[in-house]
Each structure stands twice: as C-alpha cells, then as structure tokens.
Design a protein around this motif. Structure first.
Motif, PDB file in Angstrom:
ATOM      1  N   MET A   1       0.845  -1.169   0.000  1.00 58.03           N
ATOM      2  CA  MET A   1       0.000   0.000   0.000  1.00 58.03           C
ATOM      3  C   MET A   1       0.892   1.234   0.000  1.00 58.03           C
ATOM      4  N   GLY A   2       0.716   2.105  -0.949  1.00 59.75           N
ATOM      5  CA  GLY A   2       1.540   3.300  -1.045  1.00 59.75           C
ATOM      6  C   GLY A   2       1.102   4.376  -0.083  1.00 59.75           C
ATOM      7  N   LYS A   3       1.924   5.414   0.027  1.00 60.39           N
ATOM      8  CA  LYS A   3       1.612   6.538   0.916  1.00 60.39           C
ATOM      9  C   LYS A   3       0.285   7.186   0.533  1.00 60.39           C
ATOM     10  N   SER A   4       0.031   7.371  -0.773  1.00 58.08           N
ATOM     11  CA  SER A   4      -1.178   8.058  -1.197  1.00 58.08           C
ATOM     12  C   SER A   4      -2.440   7.255  -0.862  1.00 58.08           C
ATOM     13  N   ASP A   5      -2.324   5.923  -0.800  1.00 53.61           N
ATOM     14  CA  ASP A   5      -3.462   5.090  -0.453  1.00 53.61           C
ATOM     15  C   ASP A   5      -3.933   5.347   0.970  1.00 53.61           C
ATOM     16  N   MET A   6      -3.017   5.680   1.855  1.00 51.18           N
ATOM     17  CA  MET A   6      -3.374   5.838   3.261  1.00 51.18           C
ATOM     18  C   MET A   6      -4.128   7.133   3.543  1.00 51.18           C
ATOM     19  N   LYS A   7      -4.188   8.044   2.581  1.00 50.30           N
ATOM     20  CA  LYS A   7      -4.929   9.277   2.808  1.00 50.30           C
ATOM     21  C   LYS A   7      -6.422   9.082   2.607  1.00 50.30           C
ATOM     22  N   LEU A  31      -6.523   6.679  17.550  1.00 50.21           N
ATOM     23  CA  LEU A  31      -6.616   8.064  17.089  1.00 50.21           C
ATOM     24  C   LEU A  31      -5.263   8.547  16.576  1.00 50.21           C
ATOM     25  N   LYS A  32      -4.206   8.230  17.305  1.00 46.98           N
ATOM     26  CA  LYS A  32      -2.852   8.620  16.866  1.00 46.98           C
ATOM     27  C   LYS A  32      -2.488   7.963  15.549  1.00 46.98           C
ATOM     28  N   LYS A  33      -2.762   6.659  15.429  1.00 50.60           N
ATOM     29  CA  LYS A  33      -2.428   5.930  14.201  1.00 50.60           C
ATOM     30  C   LYS A  33      -3.237   6.462  13.014  1.00 50.60           C
ATOM     31  N   ALA A  34      -4.522   6.691  13.220  1.00 48.26           N
ATOM     32  CA  ALA A  34      -5.375   7.175  12.131  1.00 48.26           C
ATOM     33  C   ALA A  34      -4.996   8.594  11.724  1.00 48.26           C
ATOM     34  N   THR A  35      -4.694   9.449  12.691  1.00 48.78           N
ATOM     35  CA  THR A  35      -4.287  10.823  12.386  1.00 48.78           C
ATOM     36  C   THR A  35      -2.999  10.828  11.573  1.00 48.78           C
ATOM     37  N   ALA A  36      -2.053   9.987  11.948  1.00 50.07           N
ATOM     38  CA  ALA A  36      -0.795   9.903  11.198  1.00 50.07           C
ATOM     39  C   ALA A  36      -1.043   9.399   9.779  1.00 50.07           C
ATOM     40  N   ALA A  37      -1.900   8.394   9.643  1.00 51.71           N
ATOM     41  CA  ALA A  37      -2.186   7.826   8.322  1.00 51.71           C
ATOM     42  C   ALA A  37      -2.926   8.814   7.428  1.00 51.71           C
ATOM     43  N   LEU A  38      -3.666   9.731   8.058  1.00 55.69           N
ATOM     44  CA  LEU A  38      -4.428  10.734   7.308  1.00 55.69           C
ATOM     45  C   LEU A  38      -3.672  12.057   7.212  1.00 55.69           C
ATOM     46  N   ASP A  39      -2.380  12.005   7.395  1.00 57.09           N
ATOM     47  CA  ASP A  39      -1.529  13.204   7.323  1.00 57.09           C
ATOM     48  C   ASP A  39      -2.000  14.329   8.238  1.00 57.09           C
ATOM     49  N   GLY A  40      -2.404  13.957   9.452  1.00 52.58           N
ATOM     50  CA  GLY A  40      -2.750  14.950  10.459  1.00 52.58           C
ATOM     51  C   GLY A  40      -4.194  15.408  10.452  1.00 52.58           C
ATOM     52  N   ASP A  41      -5.065  14.781   9.682  1.00 54.73           N
ATOM     53  CA  ASP A  41      -6.490  15.153   9.640  1.00 54.73           C
ATOM     54  C   ASP A  41      -7.191  14.607  10.885  1.00 54.73           C
ATOM     55  N   GLN A  42      -7.127  15.377  11.969  1.00 54.73           N
ATOM     56  CA  GLN A  42      -7.661  14.969  13.272  1.00 54.73           C
ATOM     57  C   GLN A  42      -9.172  14.729  13.218  1.00 54.73           C
ATOM     58  N   ALA A  43      -9.902  15.585  12.512  1.00 57.60           N
ATOM     59  CA  ALA A  43     -11.365  15.468  12.461  1.00 57.60           C
ATOM     60  C   ALA A  43     -11.778  14.140  11.821  1.00 57.60           C
ATOM     61  N   GLN A  44     -11.148  13.790  10.717  1.00 57.80           N
ATOM     62  CA  GLN A  44     -11.475  12.533  10.031  1.00 57.80           C
ATOM     63  C   GLN A  44     -11.060  11.341  10.892  1.00 57.80           C
ATOM     64  N   ALA A  45      -9.929  11.458  11.575  1.00 50.12           N
ATOM     65  CA  ALA A  45      -9.461  10.381  12.456  1.00 50.12           C
ATOM     66  C   ALA A  45     -10.442  10.165  13.607  1.00 50.12           C
TER      67      ALA A  45
END
Length: 99
Positions: A1-7, A31-45
């Motif tokens: 899975m590439g970096k862009s897939d994790m967004k 929450l920490k793992k999801a925020t990191a995977a979403l490039d810091g998108d806390q609301a989506q995490a």
C-alpha cells in the motif's frame, strides 16, 4: 500500500479495523495511528475512532482490563503503576477504577 493510499479515509478505517481485530487498542492509540495515516487530519481520524467504538472494535474498558491483567500477571506491575500507565494512554479514571 503506497503513501497516497493511506490518505483515503475508507482505507485507513479498514486498516484500523484490521489492527483492532488482532489485539486490543485504546481509543487514543487508534486516534494517533489514524491521524498519522491521514496526514494529520484529526477530524477525520476522530470520525474513524467513533465508528470503531460504535462497532465494538475499540472498547477502552476491555482494553484497560486486558492491560491490567497482562501487566499484573506477566510483568508483575502493581496497581499504582498500572493506573498511571492507563492514565497516560488517555483512559478515563472511572474506566481505570473498573479495570
């Protein structure tokens, strides 16, 4: 899975579900793992974590109970150290008391 897939929030949610299926995690860890995977998108995490809680993939009481059981029997930790470590993971006091 590439970096862009994790967004992609759906792919991140699937990944977090897979993690939670293998072992217990607390809300703060996911929450920490999801925020990191979403490039810091806390609301989506936070939405992903809320969904996982509603679907019973994450349960802080279940996590805290398993954590306390493992640390007391395997690592030989006492009550104070277990309470401190659970608090450091963002577990609420009432849940720590129940665990």
């Amino acid at each position: 899975m590439g970096k862009s897939d994790m967004k992609d929030p759906l792919k991140v949610a699937d990944r977090m579900m897979a993690l939670c299926s293998r072992r217990e995690y607390c809300c703060q860890d996911i929450l920490k793992k999801a925020t990191a995977a979403l490039d810091g998108d806390q609301a989506q995490a936070e939405i992903i974590v809320e969904t996982l809680v509603n679907e019973k993939y994450i349960d802080d009481l279940r996590f805290a109970s398993a954590f306390a059981r493992d640390k007391s029997s395997i690592a030989g930790w006492g009550d104070t150290k277990i309470r401190y470590m659970l608090a450091a993971k963002g577990i609420q006091r009432d849940i720590i008391a129940l665990a």
